[in-house]
Design a protein around this motif. Structure first.
Motif, short mmCIF file in Angstrom:
data_model
loop_
_atom_site.label_atom_id
_atom_site.label_comp_id
_atom_site.label_asym_id
_atom_site.label_seq_id
_atom_site.Cartn_x
_atom_site.Cartn_y
_atom_site.Cartn_z
N LEU A 158 0.84 -1.20 0.00
CA LEU A 158 0.00 0.00 0.00
C LEU A 158 0.88 1.25 0.00
O LEU A 158 0.61 2.22 -0.73
CB LEU A 158 -0.91 -0.02 1.23
N ALA A 171 4.32 11.33 1.62
CA ALA A 171 5.28 11.77 2.63
C ALA A 171 4.58 12.61 3.68
O ALA A 171 4.90 12.54 4.87
CB ALA A 171 6.42 12.56 1.97
N TRP B 72 8.61 12.65 6.08
CA TRP B 72 7.74 11.62 6.65
C TRP B 72 7.94 11.48 8.15
O TRP B 72 7.01 11.18 8.88
CB TRP B 72 7.95 10.30 5.94
N ALA B 75 5.97 14.17 9.78
CA ALA B 75 4.57 13.79 9.81
C ALA B 75 4.32 12.79 10.94
O ALA B 75 3.38 12.94 11.72
CB ALA B 75 4.16 13.18 8.47
N ARG B 76 5.22 11.81 11.04
CA ARG B 76 5.07 10.80 12.10
C ARG B 76 5.13 11.41 13.49
O ARG B 76 4.59 10.86 14.44
CB ARG B 76 6.19 9.77 12.00
N MET B 79 2.05 15.44 12.89
CA MET B 79 1.35 16.41 12.04
C MET B 79 1.02 15.74 10.72
O MET B 79 1.74 14.87 10.25
CB MET B 79 2.19 17.67 11.83
N ARG B 80 -0.10 16.13 10.14
CA ARG B 80 -0.49 15.55 8.86
C ARG B 80 -0.90 16.66 7.91
O ARG B 80 -1.49 17.66 8.32
CB ARG B 80 -1.67 14.59 9.03
N GLU B 96 -8.56 2.12 0.68
CA GLU B 96 -7.09 2.06 0.67
C GLU B 96 -6.48 3.41 0.98
O GLU B 96 -5.45 3.51 1.66
CB GLU B 96 -6.60 1.55 -0.69
N LYS B 99 -6.69 3.66 4.59
CA LYS B 99 -5.76 2.74 5.23
C LYS B 99 -4.32 3.30 5.18
O LYS B 99 -3.57 3.19 6.13
CB LYS B 99 -5.83 1.38 4.53
N ALA B 100 -3.99 3.91 4.03
CA ALA B 100 -2.65 4.49 3.90
C ALA B 100 -2.44 5.59 4.93
O ALA B 100 -1.32 5.85 5.36
CB ALA B 100 -2.44 5.04 2.49
N GLY B 101 -3.55 6.20 5.34
CA GLY B 101 -3.45 7.30 6.30
C GLY B 101 -3.20 6.85 7.72
O GLY B 101 -2.83 7.65 8.57
N ARG B 102 -3.36 5.55 7.99
CA ARG B 102 -3.19 5.13 9.38
C ARG B 102 -1.75 4.86 9.72
O ARG B 102 -1.41 4.37 10.79
CB ARG B 102 -4.07 3.93 9.72
N TRP B 103 -0.87 5.20 8.81
CA TRP B 103 0.55 5.03 9.05
C TRP B 103 0.97 5.70 10.34
O TRP B 103 0.69 6.86 10.57
CB TRP B 103 1.36 5.62 7.90
N GLY B 106 -0.06 2.23 14.28
CA GLY B 106 0.12 0.87 14.77
C GLY B 106 -1.01 -0.02 14.30
O GLY B 106 -1.89 0.42 13.57
N ARG B 148 -8.22 11.13 5.33
CA ARG B 148 -6.96 10.39 5.24
C ARG B 148 -5.92 10.96 6.22
O ARG B 148 -5.17 10.21 6.85
CB ARG B 148 -6.43 10.50 3.81
#
Ligand SMILES: Nc1ncnc2c1ncn2[C@@H]1O[C@H](COP(=O)(O)OP(=O)(O)OP(=O)(O)O)[C@@H](O)[C@H]1O
Ligand SMILES: [Mg+2]
Lengths: 294, 236
Positions: A158, A171, B72, B75-76, B79-80, B96, B99-103, B106, B148
Motif C-alpha cells: 500500500l 510523505a 515523513w 509527519a510521524r 502532524m499531517r 485504501e 488505510k494508507a493514512g493510518r501510518w 500501529g 486520510r
C-alpha cells in the motif's frame, strides 16, 4: 508436449519470474528500471559460481544467490532511488552496462568465456530433466506471483502504491519514500536473482552477453505489454514476448526494433497493458466473466 | 507551544517564495494563514513539513527541533498534511486511501474505530469504500484528503486551501467539521485559505502573508475589523 515446447515454456517461466520482480519496481513502486537484466545476471552468476567453484548444490546456492542479488539491489538502489525519475532510467542503464562489463572482463567471472559446466539441479536423488525443470520453474513462478499478491495486500504494498500515485501526499502522511522504493527495489532484485539462478542451472552455460541491456528492454516490454502494476500482467507479457519471435521467425534479427516499437505502441494505445483496467485482455475477461474484478 | 516556526525561508532556485516568516501555534488552536495567490502559503505549509527547499529558519514541534528530519518523520511526529488540490491516491480505493493514512497508528483496533468516526464526519465517503478515489468528485476528494490525514489521530493538521473548488454550501460544511474537530477533540489546525471570511469565522488567530513575508499577525476578530485588511482580503 514436445521437447521444444517444454524448453520454450521453461524459459518463459524463468523470464516471467524476473518480469514479476521488475513489475514490483516499476508497476508497484513506480520507479523506472532499465537495468533489470543486471540483477538477473547477478543471480545467475552467483548460482553458477557457487555451483561450479564452491560445489554447492542448487538448493544451497539458491537462497545465497537470491540474498546476494537482493543485497546488491540494496547497495545500488540506495543511492539510485534518491535521484529524480528521469535520472533513474539513465542510472539503471548504467548499472546494466557496468555489471555486464564486469562479468565480461573480470577473470573471476569467467571473462569472455563465461561459465560452463554448471551442474544440473538434482532432486529426489536424481537430476531434474526437461519436464521436471518446467514444473520446478512453474512452481517458483507460482511462489513469486503469490508473493506479489501478498505484497499488494500488505502495508508495504500500500505504501508503494501511495508513493507511486502521489509522493508528496504520501510523505505528508508519514510514508517514507526512500524506504519503500528501496524495499520494492530489493524485492524486485531478489526475484530477478531467483530467475537468474534458475536460468544458470537450466542453461548450464552462461556468458555476460546473456544479461545485456537488450534483455532489460525486453523485460520492461513484458511488463508493459502484460499490464504494468497488475498481478498476472508480467506473466502474460513474458509468454507473449517469448512466443512471438518463435511464431514470427524472421523477427529474430530485429528483436530490439520489435520490442522498442511494441513498447512505444503499447504506451501510446494501451498504457495500462493488456491486463490493465482498460486493457484488451481485461475487457475480454470482463465480457467472459461479468462482474469479475481483477 | 505546539508548533514554533522562526524565520522560515523557502526558495526554489533563485525564486524566493518565503522570506523569514515566523509563526506559532498553541495546542488546541485553530490558526488561519491568508494571502493572495503566490503569497507563499503553500510554501509555508510544505516548508514546515520539509517538502520544499528550506533555506533558513527553525521549526520546533512539541518542543523538539524537527528542522533536520525528513518529511515523513515530521509527519510521524504528529502532524499531517491535507495538500492543495487534495492529492488523493487516484487509483487506490477510498478504503485504501484511508488505510494508507493510518501510518504511524500501529496495528491496534483503534484505526477501524477512527475510520468509523471519520465516516460519520464525512458521510459522502460512506458506501464508497471500494471505489477508486479518482472517481470521486472534487469536493469528495477534498473530504477524503482530510479524512486520510485524520485517521492517524494527529495533534496538528496542516490544511492547504481545502475550500478550493467546493461549492459555498459544501465549503461551509467542511469548515464546520474542522471547527468541530478543533472544539470537541482539541485538534490543532493550521488553515491556509483564500476564503478569508469563512476561515476567520472559525479561527482564533490569523497570519497574513504578502509576497513571502508576514504582514499581519493577530486575533481573527481584530483582522475582521481592520479596515485595510478587510479591503484587501475580505473583499469589503
Ligand atoms: N516548485 C516551484 N518552483 C518555482 N517556483 C515556485 C514553486 N512553487 C511555488 N513557487 C513560487 O513561489 C511563490 C509562492 O508560491 P506558493 O505556492 O507558496 O503560493 P500560495 O500562496 O500557496 O499561492 P496560491 O494561493 O495560488 O496557492 C510563487 O511566486 C510561486 O510562483
Ligand atoms: Mg497554495
Amino acid at each position: 508436449m514436445g521437447g521444444y515446447l517444454v524448453t520454450l515454456a521453461t524459459l518463459i517461466s524463468i523470464q516471467a519470474i524476473a518480469a514479476c520482480g521488475l513489475n514490483v519496481i516499476v508497476g508497484y513502486a513506480g520507479q523506472i528500471s532499465l537495468g533489470h537484466a543486471a540483477f538477473f545476471g547477478i543471480g545467475a552468476y552467483a548460482a553458477a559460481l557457487l555451483g561450479t567453484q564452491a560445489g554447492f548444490s542448487f538448493w544451497t546456492a539458491l537462497p545465497l544467490a537470491v540474498a546476494l542479488t537482493a543485497g546488491v539491489g540494496l547497495l545500488l538502489g540506495a543511492p539510485s532511488l534518491r535521484v529524480r525519475e528521469d535520472f533513474l532510467a539513465i542510472t539503471t542503464i548504467g548499472i546494466n552496462f557496468i555489471v555486464e562489463a564486469v562479468f565480461n572482463n573480470v577473470e573471476f567471472f569467467g571473462g569472455a568465456l563465461g561459465i560452463g559446466n554448471i551442474p544440473r539441479i538434482r532432486a529426489f536423488g536424481g537430476p531434474v530433466g526437461g519436464a521436471g525443470m518446467l514444473a520446478l520453474c512453474l512452481g517458483f513462478l507460482g511462489l513469486v506471483v503469490a508473493a506479489c499478491a501478498g505484497l499488494v495486500r500488505c502495508w508495504a504494498g500500500l505504501a508503494c502504491f501511495a508513493l507511486r500515485e502521489e509522493e508528496t501526499a504520501a510523505a505528508g502522511i508519514g510514508i517514507s519514500p526512500v524506504r519503500f522504493k528501496l524495499l520494492a527495489f530489493v524485492i524486485g532484485s531478489a526475484m530477478a536473482g531467483l530467475g537468474g539462478a534458475l536460468y544458470a542451472h537450466y542453461m548450464r552455460f552462461i556468458g555476460a552477453g546473456d544479461f545485456a541491456f537488450p534483455l532489460s528492454v525486453s523485460m520492461l516490454t513484458m511488463v508493459v505489454v502484460g499490464g504494468i502494476g497488475t498481478l498476472w500482467g508480467p506473466v502474460l507479457g513474458a509468454a507473449l514476448i517469448g512466443l512471438l519471435p518463435e511464431v514470427f521467425r524472421p523477427l529474430i534479427d530485429y528483436r530490439m526494433l520489435f520490442y522498442t516499437t511494441l513498447l512505444l505502441l503499447m504506451i501510446r494505445f494501451q498504457p495500462g497493458g493488456l491486463l490493465g483496467d482498460e486493457g484488451l485482455a481485461r475487457r475480454l475477461l470482463r465480457k467472459a466473466i461479468p462482474g469479475g474484478r481483477r | 507551544m505546539l508548533l514554533e516556526v522562526e524565520d522560515l525561508t523557502v526558495a526554489y532556485g533563485d525564486i524566493r517564495a518565503l522570506s523569514g516568516v515566523s509563526l506559532a501555534l498553541a495546542p488546541g488552536e485553530l490558526v488561519s494563514v491568508l494571502g493572495a495567490n503566490g503569497a507563499g502559503k503553500t510554501s509555508l505549509l510544505m516548508g514546515i513539513l520539509g517538502l520544499v527547499p528550506v533555506r533558513g529558519g527553525r521549526i520546533r514541534f512539541r518542543g523538539a527541533d524537527i528542522g533536520r528530519l525528513p518529511p515523513w518523520r515530521r509527519a510521524r511526529a504528529g502532524m499531517r498534511l491535507v495538500p492543495e488540490r487534495a492529492r488523493v491516491f487516484p487509483r487506490l480505493t477510498v478504503a485504501e486511501n484511508l488505510k494508507a493514512g493510518r501510518w504511524g497508528l500501529g496495528r491496534n483496533g483503534r484505526a477501524e474505530e477512527r475510520v468509523r468516526h471519520l465516516l460519520d464526519l464525512f458521510p459522502v465517503l460512506r458506501g464508497r469504500a471500494s471505489q477508486p478515489a479518482a472517481t470521486l468528485s472534487g469536493g469528495e476528494q477534498q473530504q477524503l484528503a482530510i479524512a486520510r490525514a485524520l485517521v492517524s489521530d494527529p495533534a496538528l493538521l496542516l490544511v492547504d486551501e481545502v475550500s478550493m473548488g467546493l461549492m459555498p454550501k459544501l465549503a461551509d460544511e467542511v469548515f464546520e467539521v474542522l471547527a468541530r474537530l478543533n472544539r470537541q477533540e482539541g485538534l490543532s489546525i493550521l488553515l491556509v485559505e483564500q476564503n478569508a471570511a469563512a476561515s476567520l469565522a472559525i479561527s482564533q488567530r490569523a497570519y497574513v502573508l504578502e509576497t513571502g513575508a508576514c504582514v499581519f499577525a493577530g486575533s481573527a476578530s481584530r483582522l475582521r475589523e481592520d479596515p485595510r485588511l478587510k479591503a484587501a482580503y475580505l473583499g469589503a
